[in-house]
Scaffold this motif. Structure first.
Motif, PDB file in Angstrom:
ATOM      1  N   PHE A  46     -26.995 -38.428-119.400  1.00 21.27           N
ATOM      2  CA  PHE A  46     -26.943 -38.713-120.832  1.00 21.27           C
ATOM      3  C   PHE A  46     -25.858 -39.748-121.108  1.00 21.27           C
ATOM      4  CE2 PHE A  46     -28.447 -34.240-120.620  1.00 21.27           C
ATOM      5  CZ  PHE A  46     -29.736 -34.460-121.106  1.00 21.27           C
ATOM      6  N   LYS A  47     -26.227 -40.801-121.827  1.00 23.79           N
ATOM      7  CA  LYS A  47     -25.298 -41.902-122.083  1.00 23.79           C
ATOM      8  C   LYS A  47     -24.539 -41.733-123.399  1.00 23.79           C
ATOM      9  CE  LYS A  47     -26.689 -44.223-118.443  1.00 23.79           C
ATOM     10  NZ  LYS A  47     -25.825 -44.316-117.240  1.00 23.79           N
ATOM     11  N   ASN A 109     -33.343 -40.780-133.622  1.00 16.43           N
ATOM     12  CA  ASN A 109     -33.241 -41.029-132.178  1.00 16.43           C
ATOM     13  C   ASN A 109     -32.016 -41.864-131.803  1.00 16.43           C
ATOM     14  OD1 ASN A 109     -35.810 -39.699-131.660  1.00 16.43           O
ATOM     15  ND2 ASN A 109     -36.764 -41.518-132.561  1.00 16.43           N
ATOM     16  N   ASP A 112     -28.860 -39.566-127.032  1.00 16.68           N
ATOM     17  CA  ASP A 112     -29.565 -38.967-125.900  1.00 16.68           C
ATOM     18  C   ASP A 112     -29.439 -37.446-125.937  1.00 16.68           C
ATOM     19  OD1 ASP A 112     -30.163 -41.515-124.683  1.00 16.68           O
ATOM     20  OD2 ASP A 112     -28.054 -41.619-124.141  1.00 16.68           O
ATOM     21  N   ALA A 137     -31.829 -36.733-131.925  1.00 21.02           N
ATOM     22  CA  ALA A 137     -31.670 -36.796-130.469  1.00 21.02           C
ATOM     23  C   ALA A 137     -32.890 -36.255-129.740  1.00 21.02           C
ATOM     24  CB  ALA A 137     -30.431 -36.017-130.035  1.00 21.02           C
ATOM     25  N   LYS A 248     -35.488 -29.910-125.236  1.00 22.35           N
ATOM     26  CA  LYS A 248     -35.893 -31.250-125.668  1.00 22.35           C
ATOM     27  C   LYS A 248     -36.981 -31.138-126.714  1.00 22.35           C
ATOM     28  CE  LYS A 248     -39.465 -32.006-122.133  1.00 22.35           C
ATOM     29  NZ  LYS A 248     -39.949 -32.920-121.076  1.00 22.35           N
TER      30      LYS A 248
END
Length: 257
Positions: A46-47, A109, A112, A137, A248
């Motif tokens: 995850f960035k 969005n 991440d 996210a 998710k």
């Protein structure tokens, strides 16, 4: 201008909570919460990470020290909490903002991963918050305490003293997430570590230190760990003190009726 959804009494309670700051206790709790996040996210990269209800920033501080991600952001309803977060000078923390408890000040969005650690049990309208997380996210880590036990009705005052207005089991949390169109990717259960129990006993409760108490705490923990190892996942979930999920957004909305 839209009216805040979080009640004034709740916002005041949390602002006062972080004003009465106990650094050692909160960092000890954050040590294990941060490790649970790292463990449940293993294998994922995850960035850009947002912590919602970031408190005093102790979890983000520890994640940053372990290079969990290259970029962090935080939102919190409490002004005193935001003050603590800013004072920590967390590496790679790009923004810290006050929010109203439900509406995140970010585009769709934008992240991440969102972290929601020991927050959902405090939320008055939990589904509204979950829908906002899904908007912002692709993945979420959610950890909650497992307060539901036999005779739970007799412990309501105890839970309220910690600000817990919702109680969960692993099954009830999975069901809640499923009905809000999240898929569970990974999960784990955890027990209160002896280090935490000893700190709570000797420092918070101000009881005199003793080898007998140390032995009792360590033995009870070892016995529970042994039972869990022998009896499998369901028994694990019944005996655990916290539950952590990586989830998710589902590819489609859940069908109801």
């Amino acid at each position: 201008m839209q009216q805040n959804i979080v009640s004034d009494s709740v916002k005041t309670a949390y602002d006062e909570f972080y004003q009465k700051h106990d650094e050692a206790w909160r960092m000890l709790g954050a040590k294990y919460k941060a490790q649970h996040i790292i463990d449940v996210c293993k294998g994922h990269d995850f960035k850009k990470v947002l912590e919602v209800g970031a408190g005093d920033g102790s979890i983000l501080k520890l994640l940053a020290e372990k290079n969990f991600a290259p970029e962090y952001h935080a939102v919190e309803i409490s002004e005193s909490g935001v003050g603590h977060i800013k004072a920590r000078n967390i590496p790679d923390l790009k923004s810290v903002q006050i929010f109203d408890g439900y509406r995140l000040p970010f585009e769709d969005n934008s992240f991440d991963l969102i972290i929601l650690s020991h927050v959902l049990e405090h939320v008055e309208h939990e589904r509204l918050l979950l829908r906002e997380l899904s908007r912002v996210a692709g993945y979420c880590v959610i950890e909650v305490p497992l307060d539901y036990r036999a005779n739970v009705d007799k412990r309501i005052k105890h839970f309220l003293a910690y600000g817990h207005i919702n109680i969960y089991t692993p099954t009830s949390l999975r069901y809640l997430l499923k009905t809000e169109s999240f898929d569970v990717v990974a999960d784990l259960t955890s027990m209160i570590e002896p280090e935490v129990t000893k700190f709570n006993t000797y420092i918070n409760q101000k009881k005199p230190k003793s080898m007998l108490t140390d032995l009792k705490i360590s033995t009870e923990y070892a016995v529970k760990k042994g039972l869990i190892a022998l009896m499998g996942k369901k028994r694990n979930e019944q005996m655990a003190n916290a539950y952590t999920i990586l989830c998710k957004k589902a590819d489609h909305q859940v069908e109801i009726f």
